[in-house]
Every structure is written in C-alpha cells, then in structure tokens.
Design a protein around this motif. Structure first.
Motif, PDB file in Angstrom:
ATOM      1  N   ILE A 731     -14.111 -22.912 -24.336  1.00 53.47           N
ATOM      2  CA  ILE A 731     -14.878 -23.083 -23.095  1.00 53.47           C
ATOM      3  C   ILE A 731     -15.047 -21.748 -22.387  1.00 53.47           C
ATOM      4  CG2 ILE A 731     -14.897 -24.176 -20.825  1.00 53.47           C
ATOM      5  CD1 ILE A 731     -13.249 -26.401 -21.995  1.00 53.47           C
ATOM      6  N   TYR A 732     -13.936 -21.026 -22.338  1.00 48.35           N
ATOM      7  CA  TYR A 732     -13.972 -19.747 -21.654  1.00 48.35           C
ATOM      8  C   TYR A 732     -15.028 -18.844 -22.290  1.00 48.35           C
ATOM      9  CZ  TYR A 732     -12.697 -15.116 -20.168  1.00 48.35           C
ATOM     10  OH  TYR A 732     -12.755 -13.857 -19.675  1.00 48.35           O
ATOM     11  N   GLY A 733     -15.001 -18.803 -23.625  1.00 45.99           N
ATOM     12  CA  GLY A 733     -15.932 -17.937 -24.347  1.00 45.99           C
ATOM     13  C   GLY A 733     -17.375 -18.278 -24.020  1.00 45.99           C
ATOM     14  N   VAL A 734     -17.681 -19.571 -24.093  1.00 45.57           N
ATOM     15  CA  VAL A 734     -19.062 -19.988 -23.866  1.00 45.57           C
ATOM     16  C   VAL A 734     -19.493 -19.681 -22.434  1.00 45.57           C
ATOM     17  CG1 VAL A 734     -20.527 -22.008 -23.596  1.00 45.57           C
ATOM     18  CG2 VAL A 734     -19.171 -21.724 -25.650  1.00 45.57           C
ATOM     19  N   LEU A 735     -18.627 -20.017 -21.467  1.00 41.66           N
ATOM     20  CA  LEU A 735     -19.008 -19.803 -20.066  1.00 41.66           C
ATOM     21  C   LEU A 735     -19.155 -18.317 -19.758  1.00 41.66           C
ATOM     22  CD1 LEU A 735     -16.880 -22.506 -18.258  1.00 41.66           C
ATOM     23  CD2 LEU A 735     -19.292 -22.568 -18.859  1.00 41.66           C
ATOM     24  N   ALA A 736     -18.217 -17.529 -20.269  1.00 41.70           N
ATOM     25  CA  ALA A 736     -18.283 -16.089 -20.005  1.00 41.70           C
ATOM     26  C   ALA A 736     -19.587 -15.532 -20.566  1.00 41.70           C
ATOM     27  CB  ALA A 736     -17.088 -15.379 -20.637  1.00 41.70           C
ATOM     28  N   GLY A 753     -30.780 -16.270  -1.513  1.00 45.57           N
ATOM     29  CA  GLY A 753     -29.968 -16.907  -0.484  1.00 45.57           C
ATOM     30  C   GLY A 753     -28.894 -17.847  -0.971  1.00 45.57           C
ATOM     31  N   ALA A 754     -28.724 -18.019  -2.311  1.00 50.64           N
ATOM     32  CA  ALA A 754     -27.641 -18.883  -2.794  1.00 50.64           C
ATOM     33  C   ALA A 754     -26.301 -18.247  -2.460  1.00 50.64           C
ATOM     34  CB  ALA A 754     -27.760 -19.093  -4.294  1.00 50.64           C
ATOM     35  N   SER A 755     -25.373 -19.056  -2.005  1.00 46.34           N
ATOM     36  CA  SER A 755     -24.071 -18.507  -1.647  1.00 46.34           C
ATOM     37  C   SER A 755     -23.241 -18.308  -2.910  1.00 46.34           C
ATOM     38  CB  SER A 755     -23.338 -19.464  -0.720  1.00 46.34           C
ATOM     39  OG  SER A 755     -22.986 -20.614  -1.444  1.00 46.34           O
ATOM     40  N   ALA A 756     -22.177 -17.483  -2.805  1.00 49.20           N
ATOM     41  CA  ALA A 756     -21.287 -17.243  -3.947  1.00 49.20           C
ATOM     42  C   ALA A 756     -20.685 -18.548  -4.425  1.00 49.20           C
ATOM     43  CB  ALA A 756     -20.181 -16.258  -3.555  1.00 49.20           C
ATOM     44  N   GLY A 757     -20.345 -19.402  -3.477  1.00 51.73           N
ATOM     45  CA  GLY A 757     -19.740 -20.686  -3.831  1.00 51.73           C
ATOM     46  C   GLY A 757     -20.685 -21.541  -4.656  1.00 51.73           C
ATOM     47  N   LYS A 758     -21.959 -21.520  -4.288  1.00 44.27           N
ATOM     48  CA  LYS A 758     -22.925 -22.336  -5.012  1.00 44.27           C
ATOM     49  C   LYS A 758     -23.080 -21.848  -6.445  1.00 44.27           C
ATOM     50  CE  LYS A 758     -26.231 -24.998  -2.559  1.00 44.27           C
ATOM     51  NZ  LYS A 758     -26.945 -24.873  -1.294  1.00 44.27           N
ATOM     52  N   TYR A 824     -12.593 -20.952 -14.406  1.00 46.39           N
ATOM     53  CA  TYR A 824     -12.278 -20.227 -13.178  1.00 46.39           C
ATOM     54  C   TYR A 824     -12.761 -18.774 -13.230  1.00 46.39           C
ATOM     55  CZ  TYR A 824      -9.619 -18.011  -9.468  1.00 46.39           C
ATOM     56  OH  TYR A 824      -9.261 -17.286  -8.376  1.00 46.39           O
ATOM     57  N   ILE A 825     -12.319 -18.061 -14.260  1.00 40.31           N
ATOM     58  CA  ILE A 825     -12.674 -16.645 -14.333  1.00 40.31           C
ATOM     59  C   ILE A 825     -14.187 -16.445 -14.487  1.00 40.31           C
ATOM     60  CG2 ILE A 825     -12.354 -14.490 -15.635  1.00 40.31           C
ATOM     61  CD1 ILE A 825      -9.512 -15.351 -16.149  1.00 40.31           C
ATOM     62  N   PRO A 826     -14.851 -17.155 -15.393  1.00 41.08           N
ATOM     63  CA  PRO A 826     -16.309 -16.976 -15.474  1.00 41.08           C
ATOM     64  C   PRO A 826     -17.021 -17.289 -14.162  1.00 41.08           C
ATOM     65  CG  PRO A 826     -15.509 -18.146 -17.388  1.00 41.08           C
ATOM     66  CD  PRO A 826     -14.343 -18.017 -16.465  1.00 41.08           C
ATOM     67  N   SER A 827     -16.540 -18.320 -13.440  1.00 39.32           N
ATOM     68  CA  SER A 827     -17.253 -18.657 -12.202  1.00 39.32           C
ATOM     69  C   SER A 827     -17.013 -17.590 -11.136  1.00 39.32           C
ATOM     70  CB  SER A 827     -16.811 -20.030 -11.686  1.00 39.32           C
ATOM     71  OG  SER A 827     -15.454 -19.998 -11.331  1.00 39.32           O
ATOM     72  N   ARG A 828     -15.789 -17.018 -11.158  1.00 35.76           N
ATOM     73  CA  ARG A 828     -15.532 -15.906 -10.226  1.00 35.76           C
ATOM     74  C   ARG A 828     -16.456 -14.735 -10.551  1.00 35.76           C
ATOM     75  NH1 ARG A 828     -10.648 -15.066  -7.498  1.00 35.76           N
ATOM     76  NH2 ARG A 828     -11.468 -12.975  -7.177  1.00 35.76           N
ATOM     77  N   ARG A 829     -16.622 -14.506 -11.836  1.00 33.62           N
ATOM     78  CA  ARG A 829     -17.473 -13.399 -12.249  1.00 33.62           C
ATOM     79  C   ARG A 829     -18.917 -13.657 -11.801  1.00 33.62           C
ATOM     80  NH1 ARG A 829     -16.573 -12.255 -18.225  1.00 33.62           N
ATOM     81  NH2 ARG A 829     -14.411 -11.972 -17.588  1.00 33.62           N
ATOM     82  N   ALA A 830     -19.343 -14.913 -11.915  1.00 39.07           N
ATOM     83  CA  ALA A 830     -20.711 -15.248 -11.500  1.00 39.07           C
ATOM     84  C   ALA A 830     -20.868 -15.029 -10.004  1.00 39.07           C
ATOM     85  CB  ALA A 830     -21.021 -16.693 -11.863  1.00 39.07           C
ATOM     86  N   ALA A 831     -19.819 -15.447  -9.255  1.00 36.29           N
ATOM     87  CA  ALA A 831     -19.895 -15.310  -7.801  1.00 36.29           C
ATOM     88  C   ALA A 831     -19.888 -13.844  -7.391  1.00 36.29           C
ATOM     89  CB  ALA A 831     -18.725 -16.045  -7.152  1.00 36.29           C
ATOM     90  N   GLY A 832     -19.337 -13.006  -8.269  1.00 43.05           N
ATOM     91  CA  GLY A 832     -19.211 -11.596  -7.919  1.00 43.05           C
ATOM     92  C   GLY A 832     -20.436 -10.775  -8.286  1.00 43.05           C
TER      93      GLY A 832
END
Lengths: 842, 107
Positions: A731-736, A753-758, A824-832
């Motif tokens: 999962i991690y691989g695919v999401l990253a 205008g999308a927020s980091a959370g979104k 978690y990590i991929p989504s943090r990366r996306a938010a960043g």
C-alpha cells in the motif's frame, strides 16, 4: 552436431568480433564485385555502388541465425543489460530479492519437512524393494513366526524382524531396537566405526549393541572411545560399533533410535515383531501380497498387507489432497510477495517508459523486449532463491530450538535428532519456485511496459485507454484480500487456542500415569502403596492419552441414531482423585468395578446429546457392536452418573468401570512436588520390579495434546504477520508512487484553495477504498471456505469455529487501521506539496 | 525469364557448383546465373545464409584467399562429406525430375 559445427559455434560465441568482422568483409567483397559488374555494364560509379547495395538486401541477420547461437548471445546481452540496470538502482534490486526470498523461505521450510518425511528415500540398499508386512486384522508376529517365515518360500528374498522398546539412559528416553541377526546385512548398512551386528551375536553370552550415529553424537557427546563401554540399560551391554551416519532404522521412529541389539529369546519379549522384507526382483506388490497371504492366513488368520518402506511416509493421492490447504496457505505468502514486486516492477517500467518506447519505435520486436524484461526478473529470482534457502535454514533451526524448549522432553528428544537436510529436491523446488515467481511478477509488467501504445506514451501522448493505476490498485486490493484471509485463519486459530487453554482436563499437575506389565502388577502396586509420598488414585485404560481415547458408537435402546463418543475405563477413585465431581447420580461402586458391571458414567456434553430433558442417570444405553468395539463391553448399559465436561466437549466421554488391579490398566498416582522429578524417582524405584515399566506425567500428556494447536497458532500468526508487512509495504509503495505522480495535480488543487487536510484526505480515502475492496472479496471467500471445512472435517469444530463473527470483525478493523497507517506518510507528503514550487517545475 | 529457386535446391546447386573447385560467394552466384543462362537468379539474401548453413553441416569449408583481382575473399570448398551429400542429392534429384517428367508426359 559435428566437430566442425561445434568449432564454428564456439568460435561465433567467443570470437564474436572476429566472426562479425569476417562476415562484414565477405559481404563487402560481394558488393564490391557487383559494383564492378555494374560499372562494366555502363553505370557510373556512384550509381553502380548504390544499385549493388540496393539489390543486396540485409543477409547478416539470417547468417547469424545460421550460427545457431543467437539464443545464448541474446541471453548474454540481456544479462549484461539487466546487471547494468541493477547497478544503477541497487536498492530496487535488493528489495526485490529480499521480498521474494522471504516468500520462498517460508515455502522452502515446509517443503524441506515434506521432503524429509515423504520424498527422501531411506538411506539403505534399494529401498524401493522394501515392504513392511502386516495383516488385515489384529495380530502381532512372534519371533517363532518370523523364523517360520524365513524358512518358507515367499516373494521376499530376505526378511528382517525388529522389536522396539523404550529405554531410559541417564534420564533420557529413546528407542532400543532388538533386531534379527541379518538386519544390517539385509539393509546394506555399514558401521561408521566398530562393527554392525551379525547373526552370531544372538548366541553370544556377552550382550552387545550398536549405537545410532545420532545418539552417539547427542547422547554420548561423540565420545571417540565409546567402543567397549557398557550402556546403563538392564542388560548392561557392550558397545561394539556405531552405525553409519543418517541411519536410524526404518521402523518409523528413526529419530529416536539409540541402539540396536541382537534379539534373544528370554531377554527380549519377541512377541511383537516389525517385519520388513525385500521383494524378489520382478515381483509386484499385489502379487507379493497374494503370495504372502497364504502364509499369514495360516499363522494369523488374516490376509497379508504390504506397506512400502522406501520413504518414511507413503503418500497416496488422498493424503496429498488433504495436505493441499496447507500448501495453499503457504504459497499465498509467496504470491503476496510476488504481487508486491509486480507493483514495484510496474512503477519501474513506468519510469522506463521513454526508453522502452524509443526502442519499440526503432523497430525492436515486442517479444524480444518481453524476453529481456523476463531475463531481468529471473536474474533477481535466482539470488532470491539462494537467499530463501539460507533464510529457511535459519528459520528451521530457530523453530526447532523453540519447539524443543517448550515440548515435553520425550517428544523434544526425538525432534533434536531429526534431520532436515537440503538435498537436490529442496534445491530444485526452491529454484523452480523462484523462476516461477519471476514469471509471475515479471510477465505482467513486461506485457504492460511493451504494449504498442507505449510508443505514443514516449511522445508524451497518454491516451484515454491508458490506465496503469487500475492494474496497480487491483494488485493491492488482491494483497489485502489474501492478507485478510490469512489474518482470519490466524484469528480462528487463536480463538481455538484460547478455548483449548481453558479446556478442562481435571486435576493433572501432580498426577503420574504408570504402565506396568500384568505379571508384575501386584508387586508394583504393593511398592506404590508402601511409598508414603505416593497416593494411588485410580486406574485407567491403557491408552496414550487419558483424554484422547478411542471412540465407540452408542445409541438409545429404542433408536437407530448413533452417537460417536470417546470411551475410557476408569476405577471409582478416578473421579475423586482428578477432582471431577459427579453432578448427577452416583459414582461406580467398588463391587461394580470388581465385577465389571454393565454400568457407565457419561460427561455432561454426551448426556445432553442423548437425553435433552436432562435426566441421564438410571437411563439405559446401547453400545453399537462393531469390529473395533472392545470385546468385554456388554450390549446394554445403565448410566449411573453424569460428570463435569473434560477433554473432548464435542463428542463427550463415556466411562466404564474397572479396578486398579485389573490387567491391562494403567495406574494413576498423585505425588507432590515437581512431576518431572517425581517421574524419575518413581521410575527408578519401579524398574527394579518391572524392567518394562513406563511412567508419564499427565501434565506432559495434556501438553502433547495441546501443543500441536499451539504450533499451528505460531505458524499461522507468522504467516499472517508476514502478509501484514507485505501488505503495508504494498500500500505504501502504491500511494507514495501515486503522490509523486500526481504532484502537479495536487499543486494545482492547493493553488486553487484546497487545504492540506483535504489533500491528505484524498490519499487516505484511496487507501481505505482499496482496503474495503480487499475485505469485500476476502470475507465471502473466508465464509465459504469455513462452511466447506466445517462440513468436511466436523472434528475441527470442537476446537476451531471457522465462522467466527468476532474474528471477522477484528480482522476487518485491523486491516482498515493498517491501511490508514500505511497511508500516513504518503498523505503527509501530499499535504506538504508546495504549489509554488511544483507549478513552476515544468 | 527469371525463376525463383525451389525450396532446398539452392543447397544442391551450391554443392554442384563447388564440385569443380573452390569459389567465393560472388563467383558461385555468377556461375549459377551464367550456366542457367540467366534463368536462375540467386538472391544474396539466401545465398550467404545457405553457405553458412552448409558450412555448419560440414559439407563445405571456408578459407580466406586472394581473388583474381587481388582482393581478399572467402573461398568455399567441398569437403569429403559434402561430396557424398552431393552424390546423394544428385541421385534423388534425378529421380524426382524423372518422375515429374514422366507424369507430365503420360498422366
């Protein structure tokens, strides 16, 4: 192939440049000559040369084909190309090798065990000719019968006989085999040093033994001066030799065998011989069985029955089918590992899109490219297989070590001497599995990477039909499915173990079970009763486990419906001594015990099955007479009491009265203190009275009964754990990868205008979608398999509830949590993602 | 009229052409063309692979030599095994043509 052909091929292979140069020269010469001819025909030089070339075509490739080394040449090119690629991305290669190696190791370990018991022939002369002789009925061969068989004309060219007996030397137990004089000679087994047994040994006054190599190594610390020493068994024999390494007899418990001694009337019993014969060449099993039946009908009254002794276990197709679920569970781990690698390869193929597209548009054949990509996968699989074998060695060592430390000593001792070698079969299996997985994880990416539209993709033209993510998501959902299935298996086992842990066996912790020969029963009982530390509590039927006795069928007197239940003979003291209060009715009386009255006590579970109204005592019961029903059991019985459920709750138990001094009964005693010490002390006291006495502790009996389930739990948890790790990394691989790929899109969304959370939620949602998809497939499959298993093996229900809502719910929850955690990590990366940076990027 | 060669006959023609003595590829194709009075044209795309094939079968042997014009060229020469093969193939060719001829006349 002739000498010149071989020479030309070798030359083409190793002097490639020279051969190519020669071919070029030869063809150039031809064009030169044609040009000359054209000029002579009146063309100008330039035109002549052009014409010559034009008509010449390109025969080089066809000429190379004639060398017939193209296969190797291409292979060599592909290998070099792949190695260059791995050198550029070593982490990729390492992760692939490690992932596949783990999947292979699990399967190799299982295959090693299977190989050792079922495939590897006994290390004796022509094991395929060896057959154990039995009859279709209860009969044990005596030494006299063996001698008679040898003197007869039979399909056997030679016959050996052996009788096993358990000995205890310095507190350790093992099997000593009393064998006929021709034993070693017939099997073609020599000595590591010293000598083996010979026929004249039986007549010797001095008792002699030959040690097994394993026992010499583990019990006598490989003492080089062992010859001439005496063993501390009752016969006190002299060691005359140590048998060849790897030989432990073929009686079935070879790991346990300490020594062989000549069989002698008087010293050993000679009443229960294991007979193995060597079939004369050209005689088939069926023919031999018919021939031997003449003799067995005469001495035993039953037809003969032969069992091959080529390997430890003789598998027929039904056994193999029964084992297949185990094989499937283990291979699922390998399939998961392959799915992981497939995803990695797909991602890699995507980044090589441009390269492959260019090669395709330059005219490379698709088959050729697929072959190259498959060569690459195979190159990764071979080291993975080697690493897998190494890991499986370590895993086998470690699990044996753990097993030995938790199992009761007598089982553990046998395991310690059991050898699980890697031979060519294990090696071949792992290599084949490795190459198989290379095709499994390599083919899909290879097909995907070389499809014709890649040429457009190389130009940056991504058409609508182009959906690589679909395949990748499908793979991850598939992984989640398998992972959930394995988790369910582990969960069901865990619940079973918890249930068996709380299973009631009555009072066992300070109870010993003593088996005596009937001739010395009286003296042994007297000795036990005079011992102030020991209290004789009961007698039970002589079976290996008090709680796993034989089964019989019972029925109500006026009904044809039969119930299968476990039976046991018990003296009246059994229920008080083992703290099993009589809930209803009464205990056996002394008179009933002595006269073997037609009365019985049943456990609550059985009573409820037979009489749902609750009143069991006083009712009568019919014993269904079958060929295996013990003889003295009367047809009709009166139930006098009901006791608490112990042991088998599904089938229940039925108890018949017996007395402590009845022949053929084991004696139960209670003695305070550590049962292992008490066992040794009592054994030492009683051996003087009866050299065939055996003592077990009930605690060990119970643990040998529950340990297999414990082991199943460890195995399934390990597999489920591996599956979980593989799923998380999948999962991690695919999401990253998806986040990296959609960086630009995410940047635009954030700029709009999308927020980091979104943005993080997008990634998490994708992960959850995959989890739900996987679970939606896994749950019905698990339910279906559970239904099938329940109907096929109803015995399992006693311990394992295959359709267990608690387990299903827990697994679903665990999978969802794990999928969220992996995102978690991929989504943090996306938010960043910094929109300013990504948008400026191209 | 130019004719495409029948499958398998090229090998026979090459062996026959080499019976007189060693020749290089160009000379072989010229010789076939001349003697057949331009009816048979040997395509280079099949001539050279055929030469290599025959060499692998050890019916001919290649050696580097110098051509009439003083250029380095690869000369092919019939081996003993090649001679035997030529005899065999000639015989079966004769049988075949005779059989076909009889059918064309009489059928």
């Amino acid at each position: 192939m002739n000498a010149q052909d071989l020479w030309l091929r070798l030359r083409a292979l190793f002097l490639r440049d020279k051969v190519e140069q020669e071919l070029g020269d030869e063809l150039d010469f031809h064009i030169e000559m044609q040009t000359g001819k054209n000029i002579a025909a009146g063309m100008n030089e330039e035109n002549a040369r052009r014409h010559a070339r034009l008509h010449f075509g390109r025969p080089e490739e066809a000429c190379r084909d004639e060398r017939r080394i193209n296969f190797f040449e291409t292979l060599w090119q592909d290998v070099q190309y792949a190695l260059r690629g791995f050198r550029k991305t070593p982490m990729f290669a390492l992760v692939v090798v490690a992932t596949i190696a783990v999947g292979l190791a699990v399967n190799t370990a299982v295959f090693t065990a299977f190989n050792a018991v079922a495939l590897r022939p006994y290390d004796v002369r022509n094991p395929n000719e060896l057959y154990a002789l039995g009859v279709r009925g209860p009969h044990s061969f005596t030494l006299a019968e063996y001698e008679d068989l040898r003197s007869q004309q039979t399909p056997f060219s030679d016959v050996i006989g052996s009788e096993d007996k358990v000995y205890e030397i310095d507190g350790r137990r093992g099997v000593g085999l009393s064998v006929t004089g021709n034993y070693f000679e017939m099997l073609g087994v020599g000595a590591a040093f010293g000598r083996t047994l010979v026929p004249s040994d039986a007549a010797n006054r001095e008792p002699v033994v030959v040690l097994s190599h394993a026992a010499w190594r583990t019990w006598f610390a490989a003492d080089p001066g062992i010859l001439g020493k005496r063993l501390s068994t009752p016969e006190n024999p002299i060691v005359v030799g140590v048998a060849r390494e790897g030989f432990g007899g073929l009686e079935g418990d070879e790991a346990n065998v300490i020594f062989w001694q000549p069989i002698k009337i008087g010293l050993q019993r000679g009443i229960d011989l294991y007979i193995v014969g060597r079939l004369k060449p050209g005689i088939g099993k069926a023919q031999a069985q018919a021939g031997l039946s003449v003799w067995t009908q005469h001495v035993a009254g039953y037809p003969a029955y032969l069992r091959s002794r080529e390997t430890r276990l003789q598998f027929d197709i039904n056994d193999l089918l029964g084992m297949s679920p185990i094989a499937v569970i283990f291979s699922l781990v390998l399939v998961m590992a392959c799915a992981n690698v497939t995803n990695m390869m797909l991602a890699r193929a995507m980044s090589r899109q441009r390269e492959i597209g260019i090669r395709l548009s330059l005219g490379a054949a698709r088959g050729r490219l697929i072959r190259q990509l498959l060569t690459e996968s195979t190159l990764l699989a071979v080291p993975a297989a080697l690493l897998g074998i190494a890991i499986s060695r370590v895993a086998i060592r470690a699990s044996l070590y753990v097993l030995i430390s938790v199992l009761p000593p007598e089982v553990a001792g046998a395991l310690a001497m059991f050898s699980l070698p890697v031979d060519w079969r294990v090696f071949g299996f792992t290599m084949a599995a490795g190459v198989g997985s290379a095709i499994l994880f390599g083919l899909l990416p290879a097909l995907q990477a070389t499809r014709p539209s890649v040429v457009q993709a190389a130009r940056g033209d991504f058409g609508n039909e182009y959906r690589p993510s679909r395949l990748r998501n499908g793979l991850v959902a598939f992984q989640i499915t398998i992972c959930a299935l394995l988790l369910i298996v582990a969960g069901v086992t865990l619940r079973g173990v918890i249930r068996s842990g709380s299973q009631d066996f009555g009072r066992v912790h300070d109870v010993l079970r003593i088996a005596v020969t009937d001739s010395s029963r009286a003296t042994v009982l007297a000795q036990l009763e005079s011992d102030p530390t020991v209290r004789v509590v009961a007698a039970v039927g002589y079976s290996r486990y008090v709680w796993a006795g034989e089964t019989i069928q019972v029925a109500l007197p006026d009904s044809s419906r039969e119930y299968r239940t476990r039976y046991q003979y018990t003296s009246p003291e059994f229920f008080t001594g083992l703290d099993l209060p009589v809930l209803q009715g009464r205990n056996f009386t002394k008179e009933e015990a002595a006269s073997k009255a037609p009365v019985a006590i049943v456990t609550l579970a059985l009573a409820q099955q037979l009489w749902p109204d609750g009143a069991a005592s006083g009712r009568s019961l019919r014993i269904v007479q079958q060929w295996n029903t013990p003889r003295p059991l009367p047809v009709s019985m009166t139930v006098v009491g009901v006791v608490r459920d112990t042991g088998d709750r599904l089938r229940g138990h039925i108890y018949f009265p017996t007395a402590v001094n009845d022949p053929g009964r084991a004696i139960l005693v209670r003695t305070p203190g550590d049962p292992a010490q008490a066992r040794r002390r009592i054994l030492a006291n009683l051996t003087a009275l009866d050299d065939d006495v055996k003592v077990w502790s009930l605690r060990d009996d119970v643990s040998t009964f529950t340990t297999p389930i414990q082991i199943i739990l460890w195995v399934t948890s390990t597999l489920a754990g591996l599956a979980l790790v593989l799923t998380v990394s999948g999962i991690y691989g695919v999401l990253a990868y998806v986040v990296a790929q959609r960086r630009k899109e995410i940047g635009i969304r954030m700029a709009l205008g999308a927020s980091a959370g979104k943005v993080a939620a997008i990634v998490m949602k994708q992960s959850l979608r995959l989890a739900v998809r996987g679970l939606a497939i896994a749950m019905p499959i698990a339910w279906g398999i559970g239904r099938v298993l329940d109907s096929m093996v109803p015995d399992l229900k006693e311990m394992f509830r295959s359709i267990d809502p608690v387990v299903y719910l827990a697994v679903a929850l665990a999978v969802l949590i794990v999928c969220l955690a992996a995102s978690y990590i991929p989504s943090r990366r996306a938010a960043g993602v910094d929109p300013a940076l990504t948008l400026r990027h191209d | 009229m130019r004719q495409d060669l029948l499958q398998g006959t090229l090998d026979l023609l090459i062996l026959r052409t080499l019976q007189a003595g060693p020749l290089h590829g160009w000379a072989i194709s010229e010789r076939i063309q001349q003697i057949s009075q331009d009816v048979l044209q040997v395509n280079q795309g099949s001539l050279y692979p055929a030469l290599h094939r025959l060499e692998h079968q050890a019916w001919i042997k290649a050696e580097w030599g110098v051509s009439d014009l003083g250029r380095r060229a690869r000369f092919y020469k019939l081996t003993a095994a090649g001679r035997k093969q030529l005899e065999l193939e000639t015989k079966s060719w004769d049988q075949l043509t005779e059989a076909i001829g009889r059918i064309m006349r009489l059928a």
